[in-house]
Design an enzyme around this catalytic site. Structure first.
Site, PDB file in Angstrom:
ATOM      1  N   ARG A   1      42.078 -33.951  93.311  1.00  0.00           N
ATOM      2  CA  ARG A   1      42.202 -34.532  91.962  1.00  0.00           C
ATOM      3  C   ARG A   1      43.668 -34.644  91.564  1.00  0.00           C
ATOM      4  O   ARG A   1      44.050 -35.500  90.772  1.00  0.00           O
ATOM      5  CB  ARG A   1      41.425 -33.649  90.984  1.00  0.00           C
TER       6      ARG A   1
ATOM      7  N   HIS B   1      39.675 -16.175  95.451  1.00  0.00           N
ATOM      8  CA  HIS B   1      40.410 -16.827  94.365  1.00  0.00           C
ATOM      9  C   HIS B   1      40.713 -15.829  93.251  1.00  0.00           C
ATOM     10  O   HIS B   1      39.900 -14.948  92.942  1.00  0.00           O
ATOM     11  CB  HIS B   1      39.591 -17.997  93.788  1.00  0.00           C
TER      12      HIS B   1
ATOM     13  N   GLU C   1      34.872 -15.845  97.763  1.00  0.00           N
ATOM     14  CA  GLU C   1      34.310 -17.147  98.157  1.00  0.00           C
ATOM     15  C   GLU C   1      33.306 -16.981  99.289  1.00  0.00           C
ATOM     16  O   GLU C   1      33.562 -16.298 100.271  1.00  0.00           O
ATOM     17  CB  GLU C   1      35.426 -18.104  98.587  1.00  0.00           C
TER      18      GLU C   1
HETATM   19  N1  PCA Z   1      45.030 -22.772  94.368  1.00  0.00           N
HETATM   20  C1  PCA Z   1      44.703 -24.142  94.741  1.00  0.00           C
HETATM   21  C2  PCA Z   1      45.629 -24.472  95.869  1.00  0.00           C
HETATM   22  C3  PCA Z   1      46.624 -23.370  95.940  1.00  0.00           C
HETATM   23  C4  PCA Z   1      46.138 -22.349  95.007  1.00  0.00           C
HETATM   24  O1  PCA Z   1      46.647 -21.232  94.835  1.00  0.00           O
HETATM   25  C5  PCA Z   1      43.215 -24.331  95.068  1.00  0.00           C
HETATM   26  O2  PCA Z   1      42.383 -23.585  94.526  1.00  0.00           O
HETATM   27  O3  PCA Z   1      42.890 -25.219  95.845  1.00  0.00           O
END
Ligand code: PCA
Length: 214
Positions: free
Chosen positions: A89, A166, A79
Site C-alpha cells: 500500500r 509484530h 504471527e
Molecule cells: N513493519 C512493516 C515493515 C517493516 C516493519 O517493521 C510491516 O509490518 O510490513
C-alpha cells in the site's frame, strides 16, 4: 544454541523502528545459555531473500525470531502464517511498491511459523504482557521477510526454527501521540526474552485456543 533476532529499519516516514531497537538491545546477550546475535534488515522487498540467506549463513542460528512494527496493534503479535503475496500500500525504502506479486515465484501459498506460538502466548500472558496470536502478518515487507525466512528454512536450512513477531509502537512515536496503542521498550524486551526462553524450552507447541472468528 545460537539465536538470531532481526529488526527492521524505520519506514513510512518514521525515524525509529521499535524492532531495530529491540534487536540491537538483545544482540550480544545470552539467554539461558544461548548466544543471541542480531541483524537489522532493510525495509525493502528486493534485497530481502539474499540478505536473509547471508545472515543465516553467517550466524548459523538454531532459532531465528524476526521482529517488525505493526502500528495500531496493542499487543505482542505472534504471527501464525506467512503468505506468498506482496501487495504494498506504501512504497518500501527503495521506492518499490509491488502489487499482487508472489514473494517467491513457484513457492507454496503459505508457510506456518515453526515457533511454539501458543506456548509463548501462555508464557507472555503469565508474565502480564499483552499478547495475541495474529492470523496475518499483512502483505508488506514484514510478511515478505517472514515468508522468505520460512522458505529458506524449508529449502536450505532444514534444522532451523523460525517465526515472526509484530510489535506495537513505542510511546514516544508520533503515531502513539496520535492515539495508536503503544508498549514500552522495557516491556518489549521482557517479552522478547520470554519468547526466546519458551522457544528454547519447548519443541512441541501447546494446544490452546487462540483463533479468530471472522
Ligand atoms: N513493519 C512493516 C515493515 C517493516 C516493519 O517493521 C510491516 O509490518 O510490513
Amino acid at each position: 544454541m545460537q539465536v538470531l533476532v532481526t529488526g527492521f529499519e524505520p519506514f513510512g516516514g518514521d525515524t525509529i523502528n521499535p524492532s531495530a531497537l529491540l534487536a540491537t538491545r538483545l544482540g550480544g546477550g545470552r539467554i539461558v545459555g544461548a548466544m543471541v546475535a542480531h541483524e537489522i534488515l532493510p525495509c525493502a522487498f528486493a534485497p530481502l531473500q539474499a540478505r536473509l540467506r547471508g545472515v543465516i549463513a553467517a550466524h548459523r542460528p538454531d532459532l531465528v525470531i524476526a521482529f517488525g512494527l505493526a502500528t495500531g496493534r496493542a499487543a505482542i503479535s505472534l504471527e501464525r502464517v506467512a503468505i506468498n503475496v506482496i501487495d504494498a500500500r506504501i512504497p518500501d525504502n527503495n521506492g518499490d511498491a509491488p502489487v499482487d506479486r508472489p514473494v517467491i515465484a513457484e513457492g507454496p501459498a503459505a508457510y506456518f511459523s515453526t515457533l511454539p506460538i501458543k506456548a509463548a502466548m501462555a508464557d507472555l500472558h503469565d508474565a502480564g504482557i499483552p499478547v495475541e496470536i495474529s492470523q496475518t502478518a499483512g502483505t508488506y515487507v514484514c510478511n515478505a521477510a517472514f515468508y522468505s525466512l520460512m522458505h529458506l528454512a524449508a529449502t536450505e536450512f532444514p534444522n532451523l526454527r523460525a517465526g515472526f513477531v509484530h510489535l506495537p509502537c513505542l510511546p514516544d512515536m508520533p503515531a502513539a501521540y496520535a492515539g495508536q496503542p503503544a508498549l514500552s521498550a522495557s516491556t518489549m524486551h521482557r517479552a522478547a526474552r520470554t519468547i526466546i526462553k519458551t522457544c528454547l524450552a519447548c519443541n512441541t507447541d501447546r494446544r490452546i485456543a487462540a483463533g479468530a472468528v471472522a
